[in-house]
Design an enzyme around this catalytic site. Structure first.
Site, PDB file in Angstrom:
ATOM      1  N   LYS A   1      -3.894  12.631  13.302  1.00  0.00           N
ATOM      2  CA  LYS A   1      -3.550  11.223  13.094  1.00  0.00           C
ATOM      3  C   LYS A   1      -2.966  10.521  14.315  1.00  0.00           C
ATOM      4  O   LYS A   1      -2.237  11.087  15.104  1.00  0.00           O
ATOM      5  CB  LYS A   1      -2.534  11.109  11.958  1.00  0.00           C
ATOM      6  CG  LYS A   1      -3.119  11.468  10.629  1.00  0.00           C
ATOM      7  CD  LYS A   1      -3.930  10.331  10.050  1.00  0.00           C
ATOM      8  CE  LYS A   1      -2.984   9.471   9.269  1.00  0.00           C
ATOM      9  NZ  LYS A   1      -3.562   8.343   8.649  1.00  0.00           N
TER      10      LYS A   1
ATOM     11  N   HIS B   1     -12.801 -14.218   3.913  1.00  0.00           N
ATOM     12  CA  HIS B   1     -12.659 -13.252   2.800  1.00  0.00           C
ATOM     13  C   HIS B   1     -12.782 -11.808   3.298  1.00  0.00           C
ATOM     14  O   HIS B   1     -13.158 -10.921   2.534  1.00  0.00           O
ATOM     15  CB  HIS B   1     -13.700 -13.486   1.699  1.00  0.00           C
ATOM     16  CG  HIS B   1     -13.863 -14.913   1.308  1.00  0.00           C
ATOM     17  ND1 HIS B   1     -13.160 -15.493   0.277  1.00  0.00           N
ATOM     18  CD2 HIS B   1     -14.624 -15.906   1.839  1.00  0.00           C
ATOM     19  CE1 HIS B   1     -13.500 -16.759   0.165  1.00  0.00           C
ATOM     20  NE2 HIS B   1     -14.377 -17.045   1.120  1.00  0.00           N
TER      21      HIS B   1
ATOM     22  N   GLU C   1       2.506  -2.039  12.036  1.00  0.00           N
ATOM     23  CA  GLU C   1       2.962  -2.017  10.632  1.00  0.00           C
ATOM     24  C   GLU C   1       4.425  -2.423  10.523  1.00  0.00           C
ATOM     25  O   GLU C   1       4.819  -3.123   9.587  1.00  0.00           O
ATOM     26  CB  GLU C   1       2.772  -0.609  10.054  1.00  0.00           C
ATOM     27  CG  GLU C   1       1.317  -0.230   9.908  1.00  0.00           C
ATOM     28  CD  GLU C   1       1.146   1.259   9.637  1.00  0.00           C
ATOM     29  OE1 GLU C   1       0.912   1.623   8.489  1.00  0.00           O
ATOM     30  OE2 GLU C   1       1.264   2.061  10.580  1.00  0.00           O
TER      31      GLU C   1
ATOM     32  N   SER D   1       1.354  12.080  12.845  1.00  0.00           N
ATOM     33  CA  SER D   1       1.783  12.475  11.508  1.00  0.00           C
ATOM     34  C   SER D   1       2.381  13.874  11.576  1.00  0.00           C
ATOM     35  O   SER D   1       1.945  14.706  12.365  1.00  0.00           O
ATOM     36  CB  SER D   1       0.571  12.458  10.571  1.00  0.00           C
ATOM     37  OG  SER D   1       0.762  13.364   9.509  1.00  0.00           O
TER      38      SER D   1
END
Ligand code: ARG
Length: 460
Positions: free
Chosen positions: A282, A155, A289, A276
């Site tokens: 960043k 979980h 992804e 970024s």
């Protein structure tokens, strides 16, 4: 001139030509198409259906066309419906109308499926090599970090401590199953269907055994109608493809989570991250992804082909042409993902301190405290309740189990003694999970050595 122009008065509408052409996709099959045609030409000569000299000329012409396509000098036309028509047209302009003899007893229906079967067999072999590469990277990572401790989750809540090596090896076994599924897809594809002609077989005395041997197919289809309509081998492949991408996607999800500031377990090599355009600080895990995103497309491809086949009456229907885009896209996606993933994985750095800290600042050893009580003849259910009470007290006091004084434990139950702290020490907790396939160093080492020998044995 179309291959089938004879019964038509009108020329095909230009829009229809564009709409129905599969050349942009099936150009990939040119080598297989030529190999299939060469084998077929040889067989026709062997069976005296055409003359040996004619076959030789056809074969020579086909080889030259193959060279031209490879060199990029073959002139494709807008009117070429597909790679099969283009090659036949090329052959005709090369050696004249005798080229037409190659199509004796053959249809594009058995031709295209033969090409696809040859193609997918080759590609599967390539994919398995890439999977092996990734498995090797996993084994290397596990060996290098054999003793590193991290929290194991259920979980996404801390559950029990595990070795990082145990965690990462989980993916080795997923990929091992993926290879097995690819083998299964390979076997499905490894059937000669050439000689089925349009759907009903042919009136000529063809030799399908010769074709199977010549093209390297292990088996021969038994039913010509099944043969030209069958795309099961591609569905089996796409199912395997889907699972490969699901596995990569799960790992990517963890790369994203584990590299985030909240976790800080791993650092992805800078060369595999992006920045970024607005936030100068960043460093984003875009590769992970993207793989996660692309996996959705491969899952959809599996659905798409299933949908195409679902309502098709036997035998060939043009809908089946759509199989190419779906399969090629899946192949490209998987190989690119496996390649980049293997490289990214090989370069990750572990922050062993934060991994250990995440275990220390948790109740990951609670089960072990219950097991300790079981050792003192308390039934597990009761032990579970006692430890639950201890956890409740710890939470109130802002402590973890190993920080709670023995006196507090004794207040809950008098059987507690000093030894409880050994039972819940992280190192012992991990070593104690020595059941077959468990996370103890002994079991993980055994697992790694089995994995290594599997990789050595698997010659692809
Ligand atoms: N381009 C076609 C395909 O990929 C080849 C077979 C064409 N057969 C036909 N009967 N129109 O399916």
């Amino acid at each position: 001139m179309k291959l089938w122009q004879g019964r038509f008065d009108k020329k095909t509408d230009k829009l229809v030509e564009q709409f129905s052409s599969s050349l942009a996709d099936d150009i990939r099959l040119y080598k297989q198409d030529i190999a299939g045609s060469i084998a077929y030409g040889k067989m026709l000569a062997g069976q005296k259906i055409i003359k040996r000299a004619e076959a030789n000329e056809i074969i020579k012409g086909l080889k030259e066309i193959g060279k031209k396509i490879k060199a990029g000098t073959f002139k494709f036309l807008g009117s070429d419906e597909d790679i099969h028509s283009a090659i036949e047209r090329g052959l005709t302009s090369h050696i004249g109308s005798m080229a037409g003899k190659l199509h004796t007893g053959r249809s594009r229906n058995d031709q295209v499926a033969t090409d696809m079967r040859l193609y997918i067999k080759e590609e599967i072999t390539g994919l398995k090599k890439l999977i092996k590469g990734m498995q090797q990277a996993i084994v290397n990572l596990a060996e290098k970090n054999i003793d590193v401790v991290m929290p194991g989750y259920t979980h996404l809540q801390v559950a029990q401590p595990v070795l990082f090596s145990h965690y990462i090896m989980a993916y080795f076994w997923m990929l091992e199953r993926d290879k097995k599924r690819l083998n299964c897809a390979y076997n499905h594809a490894d059937i000669l269907i050439l000689g089925s002609a349009a759907l009903a077989g042919t009136t000529y005395d063809i030799d399908r055994n010769f074709l199977a041997k010549e093209l390297g197919f292990k088996n021969i289809s038994e039913n010509s109608m099944d043969a030209v309509a069958d795309r099961d081998y591609l569905v089996v492949f796409l199912n395997a493809a889907n699972l490969i991408m699901l596995h990569l996607s799960r790992l990517c999800e963890e790369m994203v989570i584990f590299s985030s500031a909240g976790f800080g377990f791993i650092k992805i090599d800078e060369a595999f991250t992006t920045g970024s355009s607005i936030m100068p600080q960043k460093q984003n895990p875009d590769v992970a992804e993207l793989i996660r995103g692309k996996s959705a497309k491969v899952a959809a491809n599996y659905q798409a082909l299933s949908g195409i086949i679902k309502g098709l009456p036997l035998t060939y229907n043009r809908d089946l042409q759509e199989d190419k885009k779906i399969v090629f896209d899946s192949l490209d996606t998987i190989s690119a993902s496996l390649e980049v993933m293997t490289k990214m994985l090989s370069g990750i750095k572990l922050n062993t301190t934060s991994m250990l800290e995440a275990v220390q600042k948790s109740f990951a050893n609670a089960t072990d405290l219950a097991d300790y009580l079981v050792g003192k003849k308390i039934p597990f259910r009761k032990a579970h309740g006692i430890v639950g009470q201890a956890v409740k007290i710890c939470v109130k006091k802002g402590l973890y189990l190993h920080e709670l004084p023995l006196s507090e434990f004794k207040k809950i139950n008098s059987v507690f003694d000093e030894k409880l702290f050994d039972a819940i020490a992280i190192k012992n907790v991990i070593a104690a999970r020595n059941s077959l396939g468990g996370t103890s160093p002994k079991q993980v080492k055994k697992q790694i050595s089995l994995a290594t020998s599997l990789l050595l044995r698997d010659k692809g």
